[in-house]
Scaffold this motif. Structure first.
Motif, PDB file in Angstrom:
ATOM      1  N   SER A 272       0.849  -1.193   0.000  1.00 44.23           N
ATOM      2  CA  SER A 272       0.000   0.000   0.000  1.00 44.23           C
ATOM      3  C   SER A 272       0.878   1.234   0.000  1.00 44.23           C
ATOM      4  CB  SER A 272      -0.913   0.031   1.226  1.00 44.23           C
ATOM      5  OG  SER A 272      -1.801  -1.066   1.225  1.00 44.23           O
ATOM      6  N   ILE A 273       0.418   2.282  -0.703  1.00 45.31           N
ATOM      7  CA  ILE A 273       1.118   3.569  -0.710  1.00 45.31           C
ATOM      8  C   ILE A 273       0.134   4.634  -0.240  1.00 45.31           C
ATOM      9  CG2 ILE A 273       2.343   5.285  -2.094  1.00 45.31           C
ATOM     10  CD1 ILE A 273       3.134   3.046  -4.007  1.00 45.31           C
ATOM     11  N   ASN A 274       0.506   5.315   0.833  1.00 45.94           N
ATOM     12  CA  ASN A 274      -0.350   6.352   1.429  1.00 45.94           C
ATOM     13  C   ASN A 274      -1.755   5.818   1.733  1.00 45.94           C
ATOM     14  OD1 ASN A 274       1.794   8.141   1.146  1.00 45.94           O
ATOM     15  ND2 ASN A 274       1.104   8.830  -0.867  1.00 45.94           N
ATOM     16  N   GLY A 275      -1.815   4.571   2.175  1.00 45.75           N
ATOM     17  CA  GLY A 275      -3.087   3.975   2.584  1.00 45.75           C
ATOM     18  C   GLY A 275      -3.882   3.330   1.476  1.00 45.75           C
ATOM     19  N   ASN A 276      -3.420   3.408   0.230  1.00 37.60           N
ATOM     20  CA  ASN A 276      -4.134   2.810  -0.900  1.00 37.60           C
ATOM     21  C   ASN A 276      -3.359   1.614  -1.438  1.00 37.60           C
ATOM     22  OD1 ASN A 276      -6.240   4.817  -0.970  1.00 37.60           O
ATOM     23  ND2 ASN A 276      -4.713   6.235  -1.804  1.00 37.60           N
ATOM     24  N   ARG A 277      -4.049   0.485  -1.561  1.00 34.94           N
ATOM     25  CA  ARG A 277      -3.403  -0.726  -2.066  1.00 34.94           C
ATOM     26  C   ARG A 277      -3.071  -0.567  -3.552  1.00 34.94           C
ATOM     27  NH1 ARG A 277      -6.296  -6.018  -0.304  1.00 34.94           N
ATOM     28  NH2 ARG A 277      -5.323  -5.321   1.640  1.00 34.94           N
ATOM     29  N   VAL A 278      -1.869  -1.007  -3.911  1.00 37.11           N
ATOM     30  CA  VAL A 278      -1.425  -0.961  -5.306  1.00 37.11           C
ATOM     31  C   VAL A 278      -1.096  -2.384  -5.736  1.00 37.11           C
ATOM     32  CG1 VAL A 278       0.225   0.013  -6.934  1.00 37.11           C
ATOM     33  CG2 VAL A 278      -0.462   1.342  -4.939  1.00 37.11           C
ATOM     34  N   THR A 279      -1.759  -2.868  -6.793  1.00 32.19           N
ATOM     35  CA  THR A 279      -1.543  -4.257  -7.222  1.00 32.19           C
ATOM     36  C   THR A 279      -0.841  -4.372  -8.567  1.00 32.19           C
ATOM     37  OG1 THR A 279      -3.775  -4.294  -8.157  1.00 32.19           O
ATOM     38  CG2 THR A 279      -3.513  -5.140  -5.913  1.00 32.19           C
ATOM     39  N   ASN A 280      -0.615  -3.246  -9.231  1.00 35.12           N
ATOM     40  CA  ASN A 280       0.092  -3.276 -10.514  1.00 35.12           C
ATOM     41  C   ASN A 280       1.509  -2.746 -10.302  1.00 35.12           C
ATOM     42  OD1 ASN A 280       1.068  -3.140 -13.092  1.00 35.12           O
ATOM     43  ND2 ASN A 280      -0.480  -1.705 -13.866  1.00 35.12           N
ATOM     44  N   PRO A 281       2.523  -3.596 -10.358  1.00 34.14           N
ATOM     45  CA  PRO A 281       3.902  -3.155 -10.119  1.00 34.14           C
ATOM     46  C   PRO A 281       4.382  -2.113 -11.124  1.00 34.14           C
ATOM     47  CG  PRO A 281       3.735  -5.550 -10.040  1.00 34.14           C
ATOM     48  CD  PRO A 281       2.441  -5.050 -10.602  1.00 34.14           C
ATOM     49  N   GLU A 282       3.761  -2.079 -12.322  1.00 33.52           N
ATOM     50  CA  GLU A 282       4.215  -1.156 -13.358  1.00 33.52           C
ATOM     51  C   GLU A 282       3.535   0.211 -13.290  1.00 33.52           C
ATOM     52  OE1 GLU A 282       6.734  -2.191 -14.885  1.00 33.52           O
ATOM     53  OE2 GLU A 282       6.567  -4.305 -14.300  1.00 33.52           O
ATOM     54  N   THR A 283       2.707   0.430 -12.267  1.00 38.26           N
ATOM     55  CA  THR A 283       2.047   1.731 -12.112  1.00 38.26           C
ATOM     56  C   THR A 283       3.092   2.827 -11.946  1.00 38.26           C
ATOM     57  OG1 THR A 283       0.111   0.722 -11.071  1.00 38.26           O
ATOM     58  CG2 THR A 283       0.460   3.075 -10.679  1.00 38.26           C
ATOM     59  N   VAL A 284       2.990   3.863 -12.778  1.00 42.52           N
ATOM     60  CA  VAL A 284       3.931   4.987 -12.696  1.00 42.52           C
ATOM     61  C   VAL A 284       3.522   5.898 -11.532  1.00 42.52           C
ATOM     62  CG1 VAL A 284       4.845   7.008 -13.903  1.00 42.52           C
ATOM     63  CG2 VAL A 284       4.433   4.880 -15.158  1.00 42.52           C
ATOM     64  N   LEU A 285       4.506   6.328 -10.751  1.00 38.77           N
ATOM     65  CA  LEU A 285       4.247   7.172  -9.586  1.00 38.77           C
ATOM     66  C   LEU A 285       3.710   8.532 -10.010  1.00 38.77           C
ATOM     67  CD1 LEU A 285       7.455   6.373  -7.493  1.00 38.77           C
ATOM     68  CD2 LEU A 285       5.179   5.350  -7.259  1.00 38.77           C
ATOM     69  N   ILE A 286       2.674   8.990  -9.311  1.00 41.06           N
ATOM     70  CA  ILE A 286       2.013  10.255  -9.638  1.00 41.06           C
ATOM     71  C   ILE A 286       2.105  11.196  -8.438  1.00 41.06           C
ATOM     72  CG2 ILE A 286      -0.176  11.343 -10.274  1.00 41.06           C
ATOM     73  CD1 ILE A 286      -1.024   8.634 -11.460  1.00 41.06           C
ATOM     74  N   LEU A 287       2.566  12.429  -8.699  1.00 41.04           N
ATOM     75  CA  LEU A 287       2.594  13.445  -7.649  1.00 41.04           C
ATOM     76  C   LEU A 287       1.177  13.757  -7.192  1.00 41.04           C
ATOM     77  CD1 LEU A 287       5.267  15.896  -9.109  1.00 41.04           C
ATOM     78  CD2 LEU A 287       5.469  14.600  -6.989  1.00 41.04           C
ATOM     79  N   GLY A 288       0.990  13.886  -5.891  1.00 40.01           N
ATOM     80  CA  GLY A 288      -0.334  14.167  -5.350  1.00 40.01           C
ATOM     81  C   GLY A 288      -1.115  12.914  -5.020  1.00 40.01           C
ATOM     82  N   GLN A 289      -0.688  11.772  -5.560  1.00 41.22           N
ATOM     83  CA  GLN A 289      -1.353  10.498  -5.245  1.00 41.22           C
ATOM     84  C   GLN A 289      -0.378   9.569  -4.519  1.00 41.22           C
ATOM     85  OE1 GLN A 289      -3.248   8.492  -8.541  1.00 41.22           O
ATOM     86  NE2 GLN A 289      -3.214   6.521  -7.495  1.00 41.22           N
ATOM     87  N   HIS A 290       0.672   9.173  -5.197  1.00 45.02           N
ATOM     88  CA  HIS A 290       1.676   8.310  -4.576  1.00 45.02           C
ATOM     89  C   HIS A 290       2.700   9.122  -3.787  1.00 45.02           C
ATOM     90  CE1 HIS A 290       0.351   6.052  -8.282  1.00 45.02           C
ATOM     91  NE2 HIS A 290       0.043   5.204  -7.323  1.00 45.02           N
ATOM     92  N   ILE A 291       2.887  10.384  -4.187  1.00 45.37           N
ATOM     93  CA  ILE A 291       3.824  11.273  -3.509  1.00 45.37           C
ATOM     94  C   ILE A 291       3.045  12.480  -3.016  1.00 45.37           C
ATOM     95  CG2 ILE A 291       5.916  12.666  -3.747  1.00 45.37           C
ATOM     96  CD1 ILE A 291       6.683  10.811  -6.107  1.00 45.37           C
ATOM     97  N   LEU A 292       3.040  12.696  -1.706  1.00 48.52           N
ATOM     98  CA  LEU A 292       2.239  13.767  -1.122  1.00 48.52           C
ATOM     99  C   LEU A 292       2.885  15.124  -1.364  1.00 48.52           C
ATOM    100  CD1 LEU A 292       1.327  12.023   2.257  1.00 48.52           C
ATOM    101  CD2 LEU A 292       0.046  12.028   0.107  1.00 48.52           C
ATOM    102  N   LYS A 293       2.115  16.177  -1.099  1.00 46.23           N
ATOM    103  CA  LYS A 293       2.585  17.527  -1.405  1.00 46.23           C
ATOM    104  C   LYS A 293       3.793  17.941  -0.579  1.00 46.23           C
ATOM    105  CE  LYS A 293      -0.870  19.604   1.688  1.00 46.23           C
ATOM    106  NZ  LYS A 293      -2.078  20.462   1.737  1.00 46.23           N
ATOM    107  N   ASN A 294       4.045  17.247   0.551  1.00 43.77           N
ATOM    108  CA  ASN A 294       5.242  17.560   1.341  1.00 43.77           C
ATOM    109  C   ASN A 294       6.426  16.676   0.957  1.00 43.77           C
ATOM    110  OD1 ASN A 294       4.188  15.232   2.400  1.00 43.77           O
ATOM    111  ND2 ASN A 294       4.349  15.843   4.554  1.00 43.77           N
ATOM    112  N   GLY A 295       6.309  15.975  -0.198  1.00 40.40           N
ATOM    113  CA  GLY A 295       7.430  15.190  -0.710  1.00 40.40           C
ATOM    114  C   GLY A 295       7.687  13.896   0.026  1.00 40.40           C
ATOM    115  N   VAL A 296       6.630  13.294   0.569  1.00 40.98           N
ATOM    116  CA  VAL A 296       6.757  12.068   1.358  1.00 40.98           C
ATOM    117  C   VAL A 296       5.801  11.007   0.824  1.00 40.98           C
ATOM    118  CG1 VAL A 296       6.340  11.067   3.648  1.00 40.98           C
ATOM    119  CG2 VAL A 296       7.531  13.237   3.438  1.00 40.98           C
TER     120      VAL A 296
END
Length: 314
Positions: A272-296
Motif C-alpha cells: 500500500s502507498i499512502n493507505g491505498n493498495r497498489v496491485t500493478n507493479p508497473e504503475t507509474v508514480l504520480i505526484l499528489g497520489q503516490h507522492i504527497l505535497k510535502n514530498g513524502v
C-alpha cells in the motif's frame, strides 16, 4: 513553591578524596557483613561472572555521596528505584553513624519493558524525557503498548487522574478490551505532562500517519515530526526519475526482495502507498497520489512493515 533544584557531578568530590582518607573515614564505618548480606551482592557473587572489587565498593561510594550532600547541602532524603534499596540503606547507615542526623530513603517501583527487563541506559532501552532522545510519538507508543496487568498501576503512578476515574476506566476496559482505553489514556496523560498539549497532538499525528495510514496527518507533519517518525519506521531518501514505477520504488527502498517473489508481493495485494493498495507493479508514480505535497510517501508492505520515503529535488 518547590524551591530550586541543583544538578551536581559527584566526580567533583569523589575525584578529590584521597583513598586512604576515604578508607579510614567512610570505609571504617561500613560493615562487611552488612554489605555482603545485600541481596544484590549475593546475586552477583553467585553469578558466573562473579563480582569485582570496583562493583563491591560501589555502594560505599554512593553512601559517601549521600554523606557529602547531607554535610554540604542539607540533603536528608535519597530517592531511587527499588533495585537501589541496598545502596540507599548503606547511605542511611553511613550518614547516621558519622553525623547522628535523622535521614531517610525512599524507593519507587521499577518500570520494566514488556518482557520484564529493567529500562535503562545500559540496556539501551531507556525512555527519556528529552525530546531529542525520545520523541513525543515514541513516548506515546511506549505507554500505549503496555500490557493489561500493569496499565492500572501505571495510571496511578504516572498521572494525576482521581482514583475513582481510574477505576471507571478499568471497568470500561473490562467491557471493551479491544479499544485499549486505559493504555490510550495513560499514553495521552503522560505525553501531555512531559511535552504539553502540542507534544500530544504531534504524537497523535505521527500515530495516525504510521499506523492508520492517514494521508491528512502525514501531509500536516512538520519536518521535525517527520524526522522523529523516521526513527520509528525504516526510511529512505530517493530521487524521482521519469517513469519511475511502484516496483522501482519498492526495490530502491529495499522493501521487497529482488526477483519474482518481490513482484508477486505487489500483485498479491501486499503493498500500500499512502493507505491505498497498489496491485500493478508497473504503475507509474504520480505526484499528489503516490507522492504527497510535502514530498513524502508512506509505504506499507504486509501488515506491519512501514517505510517512509522522502523524495529529493521534486
Amino acid at each position: 513553591p518547590l524551591g530550586r533544584a541543583a544538578l551536581l557531578d559527584n566526580a567533583r568530590w569523589l575525584g578529590r578524596e584521597p583513598l586512604l582518607r576515604f578508607l579510614g573515614g567512610a570505609g571504617g564505618r561500613l560493615r562487611m557483613g552488612t554489605l555482603l548480606s545485600r541481596q544484590s551482592c549475593q546475586a552477583r557473587l553467585r553469578s558466573a561472572e562473579g563480582m569485582s572489587l570496583a562493583e563491591f565498593l560501589y555502594p560505599a561510594l554512593q553512601a559517601y555521596d549521600f554523606l557529602h550532600l547531607h554535610r554540604h547541602h542539607g540533603c536528608r532524603i535519597q530517592l531511587g528505584g527499588h533495585d537501589q534499596m541496598g545502596n540507599i540503606m548503606s547511605g542511611y547507615e553511613l550518614v547516621t553513624k558519622m553525623t547522628g542526623a535523622e535521614v531517610f530513603g525512599i524507593t519507587v517501583p521499577l518500570i520494566t519493558s514488556t518482557t520484564g527487563d529493567k529500562l535503562g541506559k545500559t540496556a539501551g532501552n531507556a525512555v527519556w524525557l528529552n525530546r531529542e532522545k525520545t520523541s513525543p510519538f515514541e513516548l506515546y507508543q511506549f505507554f500505549v503498548r503496555q500490557q493489561d496487568n500493569v496499565v492500572e498501576k501505571y495510571l496511578k503512578l504516572f498521572t494525576f487522574l482521581p482514583l475513582e476515574e481510574i477505576a471507571h476506566i478499568m471497568e470500561m476496559h473490562a467491557k471493551e478490551p479491544e479499544k485499549w482505553g486505559p493504555q490510550k489514556r495513560l499514553a495521552a496523560e503522560v505525553t501531555k505532562l512531559v511535552h504539553g498539549r502540542e507534544g500530544l497532538e504531534s504524537a497523535k499525528r505521527c500515530t495516525k500517519a504510521l499506523y492508520y495510514s492517514s494521508v491528512e496527518a502525514l501531509e500536516e507533519m512538520s519536518d521535525q515530526e517527520l524526522q522523529e517518525l523516521f526513527r520509528q519506521a525504516t526510511s529512505a531518501e530517493l530521487m524521482l526519475e521519469p517513469g519511475m514505477t511502484v516496483l522501482d520504488m519498492c526495490r530502491k527502498a529495499n522493501a521487497i526482495p529482488d526477483g519474482p517473489s518481490g513482484y508477486r508481493k505487489i500483485t498479491d495485494g501486499g503493498v500500500s502507498i499512502n493507505g491505498n493498495r497498489v496491485t500493478n507493479p508497473e504503475t507509474v508514480l504520480i505526484l499528489g497520489q503516490h507522492i504527497l505535497k510535502n514530498g513524502v510517501s508512506l509505504l506499507r508492505v504486509g501488515k506491519k512493515n512501514y517505510y517512509i520515503i522522502k523524495w529529493l529535488q521534486l
